[in-house]
Design an enzyme around this catalytic site. Structure first.
Site, PDB file in Angstrom:
ATOM      1  N   HIS A 149       0.909  -1.011  -0.010  1.00  0.00           N
ATOM      2  CA  HIS A 149      -0.200  -0.207  -0.077  1.00  0.00           C
ATOM      3  C   HIS A 149       0.985   1.256  -0.004  1.00  0.00           C
ATOM      4  O   HIS A 149       1.556   1.669   1.139  1.00  0.00           O
ATOM      5  CB  HIS A 149      -0.864  -0.120   1.187  1.00  0.00           C
ATOM      6  CG  HIS A 149      -2.040   0.958   1.153  1.00  0.00           C
ATOM      7  ND1 HIS A 149      -1.938   1.939   2.208  1.00  0.00           N
ATOM      8  CD2 HIS A 149      -2.919   1.418   0.401  1.00  0.00           C
ATOM      9  CE1 HIS A 149      -2.985   2.923   1.966  1.00  0.00           C
ATOM     10  NE2 HIS A 149      -3.679   2.467   1.084  1.00  0.00           N
ATOM     11  N   GLU A 166       0.465  -0.921  -4.812  1.00  0.00           N
ATOM     12  CA  GLU A 166      -0.760  -0.015  -4.935  1.00  0.00           C
ATOM     13  C   GLU A 166      -0.361   1.612  -4.881  1.00  0.00           C
ATOM     14  O   GLU A 166       0.838   2.052  -4.304  1.00  0.00           O
ATOM     15  CB  GLU A 166      -1.440  -0.390  -3.662  1.00  0.00           C
ATOM     16  CG  GLU A 166      -2.858   0.492  -3.576  1.00  0.00           C
ATOM     17  CD  GLU A 166      -3.130   1.811  -2.755  1.00  0.00           C
ATOM     18  OE1 GLU A 166      -4.245   2.450  -2.842  1.00  0.00           O
ATOM     19  OE2 GLU A 166      -1.730   2.353  -2.546  1.00  0.00           O
ATOM     20  N   ASP A 186      -2.031   5.824  -5.701  1.00  0.00           N
ATOM     21  CA  ASP A 186      -2.992   6.761  -5.916  1.00  0.00           C
ATOM     22  C   ASP A 186      -2.647   7.615  -7.170  1.00  0.00           C
ATOM     23  O   ASP A 186      -1.577   8.137  -7.174  1.00  0.00           O
ATOM     24  CB  ASP A 186      -3.368   7.594  -4.736  1.00  0.00           C
ATOM     25  CG  ASP A 186      -3.396   6.840  -3.521  1.00  0.00           C
ATOM     26  OD1 ASP A 186      -4.680   6.448  -3.318  1.00  0.00           O
ATOM     27  OD2 ASP A 186      -2.679   6.448  -2.654  1.00  0.00           O
ATOM     28  N   HIS A 218      -1.204  10.685  -2.973  1.00  0.00           N
ATOM     29  CA  HIS A 218      -2.161  10.538  -2.383  1.00  0.00           C
ATOM     30  C   HIS A 218      -3.102  11.601  -2.103  1.00  0.00           C
ATOM     31  O   HIS A 218      -4.216  11.585  -2.181  1.00  0.00           O
ATOM     32  CB  HIS A 218      -1.756   9.713  -1.104  1.00  0.00           C
ATOM     33  CG  HIS A 218      -3.345   9.457  -0.046  1.00  0.00           C
ATOM     34  ND1 HIS A 218      -3.890  10.142   0.772  1.00  0.00           N
ATOM     35  CD2 HIS A 218      -3.794   8.271  -0.236  1.00  0.00           C
ATOM     36  CE1 HIS A 218      -4.907   9.779   1.272  1.00  0.00           C
ATOM     37  NE2 HIS A 218      -4.879   8.607   0.892  1.00  0.00           N
ATOM     38  N   GLU A 261      -5.424   3.601  -7.761  1.00  0.00           N
ATOM     39  CA  GLU A 261      -6.680   4.345  -7.565  1.00  0.00           C
ATOM     40  C   GLU A 261      -6.751   5.500  -8.232  1.00  0.00           C
ATOM     41  O   GLU A 261      -5.826   6.339  -8.184  1.00  0.00           O
ATOM     42  CB  GLU A 261      -6.874   4.353  -5.916  1.00  0.00           C
ATOM     43  CG  GLU A 261      -7.937   5.319  -5.488  1.00  0.00           C
ATOM     44  CD  GLU A 261      -8.140   5.702  -4.129  1.00  0.00           C
ATOM     45  OE1 GLU A 261      -8.921   6.581  -3.540  1.00  0.00           O
ATOM     46  OE2 GLU A 261      -7.473   5.142  -3.329  1.00  0.00           O
TER      47      GLU A 261
END
Length: 330
Positions: free
Chosen positions: A56, A83, A85, A98, A185
């Site tokens: 993450h 992972e 963003d 993020h 994301e």
């Protein structure tokens, strides 16, 4: 689908490795050639018979989040997926970051040349003041250096690494000596589409999927193309996921926030989007949901309470459950 375990932003399961090895690795070849130019021959496949290990924001318990070093370290330490963003610069380049503001995880405060860039914008119904990524070109963003979000984490790597682009992130995964998946994301798409404009009326989502296709990401979950380049797409915005479902068949996860926070695009309550009727609707567009962990096992006064029935109800609608990028239950 197998269960999925992640560092959850705290670097669990990642053993420290000497920083020197990272420096040597970075210096050994050009910085993330695009597209990937590194050949590893026949790479070990993704292991689908056990839980996935998802890093993450990279191995960010040790190295500042969303940096090349954090992702490379996570791969060295065994991550199956990295992972990230995705946001955008002022000139429409997608970056790995993020927050919509730069204040908490970069040295923007030290750059006096940008002192006049502070703005106040409406972000999901909240007036937010800071230095926003959408007010800086990529060239300007590359002048900044990333720092740890939390003071209790290792601070020795602060100021050493720049913000990276989505394409640089992809190259890190493609250059890995074994198959490593990506788990991006689509962050704050409503806000990004309000402040960044692409030629031809394209949207943030179009740009995002275009980059995925450029590097060969395609295919439904566990299909042959997917196994070669594994991918999950995440978003808190249901309209983005519905829109993207018409652009790619790659698996998608609908992220669900705390029970007090409505959806950022449709202003629906937590209770609406977790109703049986809505789960039956959204399953046509996503392979699973990603609810905030406290909505599965509530906490009261630091004590775990009786688990809710959300996982069971999601499963009854043939949806996987991704627990805040930490666990995915069959």
């Amino acid at each position: 689908m197998p269960s999925t375990c992640s560092g959850s932003g705290f670097g669990f399961g990642f053993a420290p490795i000497l920083f020197l090895s990272l420096v040597v690795a970075c210096a050994a070849r050009p910085l993330y050639p695009l597209p990937s130019k590194v050949s590893h021959g026949s790479r070990l496949p993704l292991q689908t018979s056990r839980p996935y290990n998802i890093a993450h924001r990279g191995s960010n318990g040790e190295i500042p989040e969303e940096t090349s070093a954090a992702y490379m370290r996570a791969i060295e330490e065994g991550a199956d997926f990295i992972e990230t963003d995705i946001l955008s610069s002022k000139d429409g380049v997608l970056i790995c970051f993020h927050d919509v503001t730069l204040d908490d995880t970069t040295d923007i405060a030290d750059h006096k040349e940008f002192a006049n860039r502070k703005r106040t914008y409406d972000v999901q119904g909240v007036n937010t003041t800071g230095f926003f990524t959408v007010d800086f070109t990529l060239k300007e963003l590359k002048l900044l250096r990333v720092k740890q979000r939390f003071s209790f984490r290792d601070q020795q790597y602060n100021g050493k690494f720049p913000i990276i682009t989505f394409e640089e992130f992809i190259a890190i995964a493609l250059d890995a000596p074994r198959i490593v998946g990506i788990y991006p994301e689509i962050k704050n798409p409503i806000f990004i589409n309000q402040h960044v404009k692409w030629p031809g009326g394209k949207l943030f989502e179009d740009k995002f999927v275009g980059i995925l296709k450029k590097y060969g990401y395609k295919g439904s979950y566990l299909s042959e193309p997917w196994l070669k380049q594994p991918l999950f797409i995440q978003s808190f915005a249901p309209t983005s996921l519905v829109y993207i479902s018409n652009l790619t068949d790659s698996p998608k996860i609908f992220l669900i926030d705390d029970i007090t926070i409505p959806t950022q695009d449709t202003n629906q309550s937590y209770w609406e989007i977790t109703s049986d009727a809505y789960l039956d609707y959204i399953k046509d567009y996503v392979v699973g949901i990603g609810p905030w962990k406290d909505t599965i096992v509530p906490v009261l006064d630091n004590y775990l309470q009786t688990p809710t029935d959300l996982v069971a109800r999601a499963h009854s609608h043939d949806l996987q459950v991704n627990l805040a990028s930490v666990l995915i239950f069959m």
